[in-house]
Design a protein around this motif. Sequence first.
Motif, PDB file in Angstrom:
ATOM      1  N   ASP A   1       0.915  -1.303   0.029  1.00  0.00           N
ATOM      2  CA  ASP A   1      -0.119   0.044   0.098  1.00  0.00           C
ATOM      3  C   ASP A   1       0.856   1.281  -0.001  1.00  0.00           C
ATOM      4  O   ASP A   1       0.398   2.511   0.177  1.00  0.00           O
ATOM      5  N   CYS A   2       2.140   0.967  -0.069  1.00  0.00           N
ATOM      6  CA  CYS A   2       3.065   2.029  -0.433  1.00  0.00           C
ATOM      7  C   CYS A   2       3.243   2.902   1.070  1.00  0.00           C
ATOM      8  O   CYS A   2       3.813   3.967   1.158  1.00  0.00           O
ATOM      9  N   SER A   3       2.995   2.373   2.310  1.00  0.00           N
ATOM     10  CA  SER A   3       2.864   3.126   3.540  1.00  0.00           C
ATOM     11  C   SER A   3       4.593   2.787   3.839  1.00  0.00           C
ATOM     12  O   SER A   3       5.203   2.064   3.342  1.00  0.00           O
ATOM     13  N   VAL A   4       4.929   3.620   4.821  1.00  0.00           N
ATOM     14  CA  VAL A   4       6.357   3.530   5.332  1.00  0.00           C
ATOM     15  C   VAL A   4       6.558   2.228   6.003  1.00  0.00           C
ATOM     16  O   VAL A   4       7.603   1.524   5.791  1.00  0.00           O
ATOM     17  N   LEU A   5       5.443   1.600   6.501  1.00  0.00           N
ATOM     18  CA  LEU A   5       5.609   0.375   7.265  1.00  0.00           C
ATOM     19  C   LEU A   5       5.681  -0.623   6.209  1.00  0.00           C
ATOM     20  O   LEU A   5       6.749  -1.482   6.344  1.00  0.00           O
TER      21      LEU A   5
ATOM     22  N   LEU B   1       6.894  -0.496   3.055  1.00  0.00           N
ATOM     23  CA  LEU B   1       8.201  -0.271   2.508  1.00  0.00           C
ATOM     24  C   LEU B   1       9.409  -0.739   3.356  1.00  0.00           C
ATOM     25  O   LEU B   1      10.314  -1.212   2.871  1.00  0.00           O
ATOM     26  N   ASN B   2       9.312  -0.365   4.592  1.00  0.00           N
ATOM     27  CA  ASN B   2      10.383  -0.932   5.516  1.00  0.00           C
ATOM     28  C   ASN B   2      10.418  -2.540   5.411  1.00  0.00           C
ATOM     29  O   ASN B   2      11.343  -3.154   5.569  1.00  0.00           O
ATOM     30  N   ALA B   3       9.015  -3.052   5.436  1.00  0.00           N
ATOM     31  CA  ALA B   3       9.323  -4.446   5.432  1.00  0.00           C
ATOM     32  C   ALA B   3       9.783  -5.327   4.101  1.00  0.00           C
ATOM     33  O   ALA B   3      10.488  -6.143   3.989  1.00  0.00           O
ATOM     34  N   ILE B   4       9.493  -4.515   2.860  1.00  0.00           N
ATOM     35  CA  ILE B   4      10.153  -4.827   1.842  1.00  0.00           C
ATOM     36  C   ILE B   4      11.802  -4.569   1.978  1.00  0.00           C
ATOM     37  O   ILE B   4      12.490  -5.475   1.569  1.00  0.00           O
TER      38      ILE B   4
ATOM     39  N   GLU C   1      12.534   6.990   4.884  1.00  0.00           N
ATOM     40  CA  GLU C   1      11.965   8.417   5.629  1.00  0.00           C
ATOM     41  C   GLU C   1      11.071   9.091   4.760  1.00  0.00           C
ATOM     42  O   GLU C   1      11.383   9.437   3.565  1.00  0.00           O
ATOM     43  N   ASP C   2      10.035   9.698   5.301  1.00  0.00           N
ATOM     44  CA  ASP C   2       9.199  10.546   4.674  1.00  0.00           C
ATOM     45  C   ASP C   2       9.804  11.892   4.929  1.00  0.00           C
ATOM     46  O   ASP C   2       9.758  12.414   6.023  1.00  0.00           O
ATOM     47  N   ASN C   3      10.135  12.766   3.745  1.00  0.00           N
ATOM     48  CA  ASN C   3      10.857  13.914   4.004  1.00  0.00           C
ATOM     49  C   ASN C   3       9.826  15.157   4.205  1.00  0.00           C
ATOM     50  O   ASN C   3       9.717  16.296   4.302  1.00  0.00           O
TER      51      ASN C   3
END
Length: 192
Positions: free
Chosen positions: A126-130, A132-135, A149-151
Amino acid sequence: MQNVGQTVLSQYACSPSLNALLEGWNQCFDPAQSIENWFASIWNIETAQGYGLDVWGRIVGVSRVLRMASGQYLGFAEANDLTEQGFNTAPSYAGRVVVGDFTNCSLSDAGFRQLIYAKALANITDCSVLSLNAILRTLFAGQGDAWVEDNANMSMTYAFGFGPTDVQVSIIENAGVLPRPAGVAVFYSIRG
């Protein structure tokens, strides 16, 4: 078959010659071992090898062969990616990419398996930071910290706490497996 006797008509059930033939054929043509081998080498992605991983790559949409940049330059275009070089370490960018600066690299089974996992996860993210970090945790397990990091300005940074290899840089920047939310600029950084 697991029970040959159930497939024989009752009028032939007491024929020792026919039953002996059927039992012998059943032992010769037992597909159990072939099915186990097929499952391990193709169907199970954790143990698949060679052709099996190539099939998985076609299913998720990634290729074993990646295009790698072999030349590194000092310039402005490389300032936000993983190929940036400091002064006196790379030639200045001349404004064009030389044809020989790219080579095709075939990934090993282990590297290709990681790429398949990453692409499979990217297909359902779902392109959430969570997520993406799992990938990143899957793709670079055991190599060091990697995070997003979300800038907070419609941009994000893939940050790495280790120096990725040239093959990993190609996976990160050229393979297109690391997702990017629509309308968001992506930068890359090594922090370590």
